[in-house]
Design a protein around this motif. Structure first.
Motif, mmCIF file in Angstrom:
data_model
loop_
_atom_site.group_PDB
_atom_site.id
_atom_site.type_symbol
_atom_site.label_atom_id
_atom_site.label_comp_id
_atom_site.label_asym_id
_atom_site.label_seq_id
_atom_site.Cartn_x
_atom_site.Cartn_y
_atom_site.Cartn_z
ATOM 1 N N THR A 118 0.938 -1.168 -0.047
ATOM 2 C CA THR A 118 0.019 0.088 -0.096
ATOM 3 C C THR A 118 0.794 1.206 -0.018
ATOM 4 O O THR A 118 0.506 2.169 -0.808
ATOM 5 C CB THR A 118 -0.928 -0.167 1.371
ATOM 6 N N ALA A 119 1.882 1.258 0.756
ATOM 7 C CA ALA A 119 2.812 2.353 0.867
ATOM 8 C C ALA A 119 3.423 2.578 -0.339
ATOM 9 O O ALA A 119 3.655 3.861 -0.856
ATOM 10 C CB ALA A 119 3.931 2.322 1.950
ATOM 11 N N GLN A 120 3.980 1.736 -0.911
ATOM 12 C CA GLN A 120 4.854 1.965 -2.206
ATOM 13 C C GLN A 120 3.915 2.080 -3.539
ATOM 14 O O GLN A 120 4.166 3.415 -4.354
ATOM 15 C CB GLN A 120 5.387 0.777 -2.725
ATOM 16 N N LEU A 121 2.589 1.754 -3.491
ATOM 17 C CA LEU A 121 1.714 2.046 -4.517
ATOM 18 C C LEU A 121 1.287 3.545 -4.373
ATOM 19 O O LEU A 121 1.133 4.059 -5.272
ATOM 20 C CB LEU A 121 0.330 1.029 -4.059
ATOM 21 N N TRP A 122 0.683 3.999 -3.140
ATOM 22 C CA TRP A 122 0.355 5.323 -3.172
ATOM 23 C C TRP A 122 1.706 6.213 -3.333
ATOM 24 O O TRP A 122 1.417 7.387 -3.780
ATOM 25 C CB TRP A 122 -0.125 5.601 -1.746
ATOM 26 N N GLY A 123 2.788 5.610 -2.953
ATOM 27 C CA GLY A 123 4.024 6.559 -3.183
ATOM 28 C C GLY A 123 4.256 6.652 -4.731
ATOM 29 O O GLY A 123 4.353 7.780 -5.072
ATOM 30 N N PHE A 124 3.707 5.616 -5.519
ATOM 31 C CA PHE A 124 3.866 5.865 -6.935
ATOM 32 C C PHE A 124 2.509 6.906 -7.378
ATOM 33 O O PHE A 124 2.759 7.710 -8.333
ATOM 34 C CB PHE A 124 3.670 4.559 -7.454
ATOM 35 N N PHE A 125 1.560 6.587 -6.733
ATOM 36 C CA PHE A 125 0.288 7.363 -7.165
ATOM 37 C C PHE A 125 0.442 8.698 -6.883
ATOM 38 O O PHE A 125 -0.081 9.761 -7.945
ATOM 39 C CB PHE A 125 -0.831 7.068 -6.165
ATOM 40 N N TYR A 126 1.185 9.071 -6.013
ATOM 41 C CA TYR A 126 1.576 10.710 -5.704
ATOM 42 C C TYR A 126 2.596 11.266 -6.455
ATOM 43 O O TYR A 126 3.015 12.129 -6.196
ATOM 44 C CB TYR A 126 1.902 10.755 -4.176
ATOM 45 N N ASN A 127 3.285 10.248 -7.380
ATOM 46 C CA ASN A 127 4.284 10.806 -8.090
ATOM 47 C C ASN A 127 4.077 11.825 -8.912
ATOM 48 O O ASN A 127 3.031 11.857 -9.462
ATOM 49 C CB ASN A 127 4.884 9.684 -8.912
ATOM 50 N N PRO A 128 4.697 13.079 -8.983
ATOM 51 C CA PRO A 128 4.290 14.387 -9.606
ATOM 52 C C PRO A 128 3.972 14.145 -11.154
ATOM 53 O O PRO A 128 3.167 14.693 -11.699
ATOM 54 C CB PRO A 128 5.394 15.373 -9.274
ATOM 55 N N SER A 129 5.036 13.503 -11.724
ATOM 56 C CA SER A 129 4.867 13.240 -12.997
ATOM 57 C C SER A 129 4.146 12.164 -13.750
ATOM 58 O O SER A 129 3.336 11.965 -14.720
ATOM 59 C CB SER A 129 6.298 13.370 -13.891
ATOM 60 N N ASP A 130 4.373 10.836 -13.183
ATOM 61 C CA ASP A 130 3.774 9.822 -13.669
ATOM 62 C C ASP A 130 2.513 9.162 -12.702
ATOM 63 O O ASP A 130 2.161 8.064 -12.866
ATOM 64 C CB ASP A 130 5.013 8.683 -13.732
ATOM 65 N N GLY A 131 2.453 9.892 -11.720
ATOM 66 C CA GLY A 131 1.544 9.147 -10.652
ATOM 67 C C GLY A 131 -0.099 9.405 -11.146
ATOM 68 O O GLY A 131 -0.616 10.193 -11.795
ATOM 69 N N LEU A 132 -0.632 8.519 -10.416
ATOM 70 C CA LEU A 132 -2.111 8.425 -10.778
ATOM 71 C C LEU A 132 -2.916 9.722 -10.343
ATOM 72 O O LEU A 132 -3.964 9.936 -11.095
ATOM 73 C CB LEU A 132 -2.816 7.165 -10.122
ATOM 74 N N VAL A 133 -2.741 10.287 -9.072
ATOM 75 C CA VAL A 133 -3.635 11.244 -8.680
ATOM 76 C C VAL A 133 -3.322 12.583 -9.828
ATOM 77 O O VAL A 133 -4.233 13.091 -10.119
ATOM 78 C CB VAL A 133 -3.156 11.660 -7.179
ATOM 79 N N ASN A 134 -2.095 12.805 -9.990
ATOM 80 C CA ASN A 134 -2.030 13.966 -11.007
ATOM 81 C C ASN A 134 -2.641 13.788 -12.407
ATOM 82 O O ASN A 134 -3.146 14.419 -12.985
ATOM 83 C CB ASN A 134 -0.498 14.212 -11.156
ATOM 84 N N HIS A 135 -2.520 12.362 -12.970
ATOM 85 C CA HIS A 135 -3.156 12.014 -14.104
ATOM 86 C C HIS A 135 -4.513 12.089 -14.131
ATOM 87 O O HIS A 135 -5.284 12.567 -15.112
ATOM 88 C CB HIS A 135 -2.442 10.578 -14.442
ATOM 89 N N LEU A 136 -5.199 11.626 -12.939
ATOM 90 C CA LEU A 136 -6.574 11.734 -12.939
ATOM 91 C C LEU A 136 -7.070 13.256 -12.721
ATOM 92 O O LEU A 136 -7.893 13.509 -13.256
ATOM 93 C CB LEU A 136 -7.141 11.177 -11.696
ATOM 94 N N LEU A 137 -6.262 14.000 -12.100
ATOM 95 C CA LEU A 137 -6.697 15.513 -12.082
ATOM 96 C C LEU A 137 -6.549 16.087 -13.558
ATOM 97 O O LEU A 137 -7.516 16.723 -13.755
ATOM 98 C CB LEU A 137 -5.787 16.188 -10.962
ATOM 99 N N GLY A 138 -5.414 15.685 -14.051
ATOM 100 C CA GLY A 138 -5.246 16.189 -15.450
ATOM 101 C C GLY A 138 -6.477 15.721 -16.410
ATOM 102 O O GLY A 138 -7.238 16.519 -17.058
ATOM 103 N N ALA A 139 -6.929 14.569 -16.323
ATOM 104 C CA ALA A 139 -7.776 13.945 -17.128
ATOM 105 C C ALA A 139 -8.980 14.234 -16.850
ATOM 106 O O ALA A 139 -10.171 14.497 -17.673
ATOM 107 C CB ALA A 139 -7.896 12.529 -16.953
#
Lengths: 314, 318
Positions: free
Chosen positions: A139-160
């Motif tokens: 979970t920690a590593q996964l969300w660490g990736f999600f919060y990645n500024p350029s490749d993470g899910l969170v920013n990509h979802l916001l952009g989409a």
């Protein structure tokens, strides 16, 4: 106590002389059964506990032998700015966790308890097995990736969804880092709390609910004035677990931010870990650990007192 | 502290509770523990929370979707090569790039084996000590039984944070740093507490007559335990085993502190190492995370019943 020790209990053979032997042999067997458990416990549990309390009052590092230092460590703790910040962070995190544990799992449990379909039950069971099966590091590593500024899910979802303005370096910005470590638990359903609440709700007798219905209480009122008080035991348990876990757990903080950026996500457990294992300050670390333990104990006692389960409805 | 809280009830059927003077305690009725699987015992609770049951179900589905989506994304990404990932972020990319799993497996398999060894040994030891001590506390009489039991249970109050530092020093002095025993022995010492509690509760529930027969035949206590108590204890043993496995398998901090040789790393350490090793090769990293979930998922599938009982027992233990 010594007197009792020598007198066989009722039911045992009360004769002197050679007839005492079977009793002694029985006691020896019992103690033999306990040796493995207590042997391990003494070396790896009791001794560390005493050592922690003792060395909190010592100057102790991995280079120098321990020398008595009185309350020097505790004074240093009170003046440590990093620790003060960490204490504030863990306080905020605790408030968040308690608020979460008192709302979402409870409401969800209440919703789910009334459901009848087998499919709903299966979904529920699946959700919660999932949460227990996934290791915390994943979970920690996964969300660490999600919060990645350029490749993470969170920013990509916001952009989409057109919310590009909200994109930011979640774990790299001191203003959002702690919040991000809270948000990662979305949808905020603590599986353990949910299980406990569900069990509690299912333990409420139907007669109580019927009585409330006969009295014409609205469902909201029933929930607030009948069901919630009956759940005090469960609420108390959930809160005690929440408080003690939040105070000592620092795994996600270590893995995802290591207390950074700067000190924005430091918590006392992490400070202790860093001071002890990277700076070798064993005595100071023990003082922090002992303090955290005492605070946890005090909060637990307070919660036990505040949330005495009610045993009657008047 | 008790979990199930009794409610009061009028002794005369059909009379609402509120007609009794407040504060007057009524005799508690025999309480039937409800079947957790069917809500049909709760006609009143079926009213739900003022919302129709399909709204409740809808909320449940939304919650389930929110919980599942991160893992769905993880699986999708784990099957993409790097170019596929950058071209198609959200959806599934065909052809499925299974090579990621091969690479992740090659990186993690050694750690998985190490974890299995450590957790397996821990579980075996915990079962042994729990059975022995639990049996002694449950069925044998000896001086100091009560204080010793409370002393053992009080270890449940101790957070790992408190003992981490001195435990490290003790393990160092014993020469067990960077060894599996440095993990196994502390895990056993701490995990056995709950195990002792569970086994004691179970053994205490067995009727005395079973052991009487054995004693009359001249059998020792050991025989009584081994031939009578343990075969009956399979569900309790399963519960203890499951609880031990879950807590030992997922631990990250203690192996981090104790182990320095990467050849001995546990799976938790390996998983965290993925991001350092593969930096921006997200497909491989996701595959690694997926693989990290597999062992416990397998355990859950094969021990489903014991698993759920173990979880609720562990949760409602106090």
């Amino acid at each position: 106590m010594a007197r009792v020790w020598l007198v066989p209990r009722s039911g045992e053979v009360t004769r002197s002389g050679p007839h005492l032997l079977p009793i002694a042999r029985r006691w020896a067997t019992a103690y033999a059964f306990l040796v493995p458990a207590f042997g391990l416990a003494i070396v790896f549990a009791y001794m560390p506990v005493f050592s922690a309390f003792q060395h909190a009052f010592y100057n102790w590092s991995n280079y120098t032998p321990a020398t008595f230092a009185g309350i020097q460590n505790f004074n240093a703790m009170l003046q440590d700015p990093q620790l003060a910040l960490a204490a504030r962070h863990v306080g905020e995190y605790a408030v968040f966790w308690v608020a979460m544990d008192l709302t979402v799992p409870l409401l969800l449990a209440r919703l789910v308890v009334g459901l009848r379909s087998q499919r709903a039950q299966a979904i529920v069971r699946f959700i919660f097995v999932l949460q227990f099966v996934v290791p915390i590091v994943v979970t920690a590593q996964l969300w660490g990736f999600f919060y990645n500024p350029s490749d993470g899910l969170v920013n990509h979802l916001l952009g989409a969804t057109g919310l590009t303005a909200l994109e930011r370096p979640w774990l790299g910005d001191p203003r959002t880092a702690l919040f991000s470590l809270m948000f990662m638990w979305v949808p905020f359903v603590d599986a353990l709390a949910f299980l406990i609440y569900t069990a509690g709700l299912q333990g409420i007798q139907p007669e109580v609910m019927d009585a409330a219905a006969i009295d014409g209480a609205s469902r909201l009122r029933t929930f607030l004035e009948v069901e919630l008080p009956l759940l005090f035991g469960q609420i108390r348990l959930v809160l005690v677990i929440a408080v003690t876990t939040v105070l000592s757990n620092f795994t996600t903080f270590l893995i995802m931010t290591n207390g950074g950026p700067g000190n924005a996500t430091e918590v006392p457990g992490l400070v202790m870990f860093q001071d002890a294992f990277f700076e070798g300050r064993y005595g100071y670390g023990s003082a922090i650990a002992v303090s955290l333990f005492v605070v946890g104990l005090a909060l637990t006692l307070l919660l036990m007192r505040l949330f005495r389960p009610r045993t009657q409805i008047s | 502290m008790s979990i199930g809280v009794e409610a009061t009830r009028s002794e005369r059927v059909g009379v609402p509770v509120t007609t009794n003077p407040p504060g007057v305690r009524q005799r508690r009725p025999q309480r039937q523990i409800p079947d957790a699987r069917s809500a049909r015992h709760y006609p009143s609770l079926d009213r739900g929370f003022g919302v129709r049951s399909y709204v409740s179900a809808g909320v449940l589905v939304i919650v389930a979707a929110l919980i599942l989506y991160p893992f769905v994304f993880m699986i999708f990404t784990s099957l993409k090569s790097d170019p596929q990932f950058y071209k198609n972020y959200f959806g599934v990319s065909l052809p499925l790039h299974l090579a990621n799993y091969g690479q992740a497996f090659g990186y993690l398999w050694r750690d998985a084996v190490n974890s299995t060894i450590v957790v397996g040994a821990t579980t075996v030891l915990v079962l042994i000590t729990s059975c022995l001590a639990g049996y002694a506390f449950a069925r044998l009489r000896f001086p100091g039984k009560e204080p010793l039991f409370y002393a053992m249970i009080s270890l449940l109050l101790v957070p790992f944070l408190l003992i981490m530092i001195p435990l490290y020093v003790i393990v160092d002095h014993l020469g067990l740093l960077d060894t599996f025993w440095g993990l196994i022995l502390p895990y056993t010492a701490l995990g056995q507490v709950l195990g002792i509690f569970i086994m004691r509760t179970f053994f205490a529930s067995l009727p005395e007559e079973m052991f009487e027969a054995c004693r009359l035949d001249g059998g020792s206590e050991v025989r009584g335990l081994w031939e009578i108590a343990i075969p009956l204890a399979k569900p309790a043993l399963g519960t203890v085993a499951i609880l031990t496995v879950i807590s030992a398998w997922n631990d990250y901090i203690w192996p981090l502190v104790v182990l320095t040789d990467p050849g001995r790393f546990t799976l938790a350490l390996g998983i965290v190492g993925l991001s350092g090793r593969y930096t921006v090769q997200f497909g491989i990293m996701m595959a690694g995370y997926a693989l990290g979930c597999v062992p416990l998922a397998v355990v859950a599938l094969f021990a489903n019943k014991t698993f759920m009982r173990g979880l609720s027992r562990g949760a409602l233990k106090i």
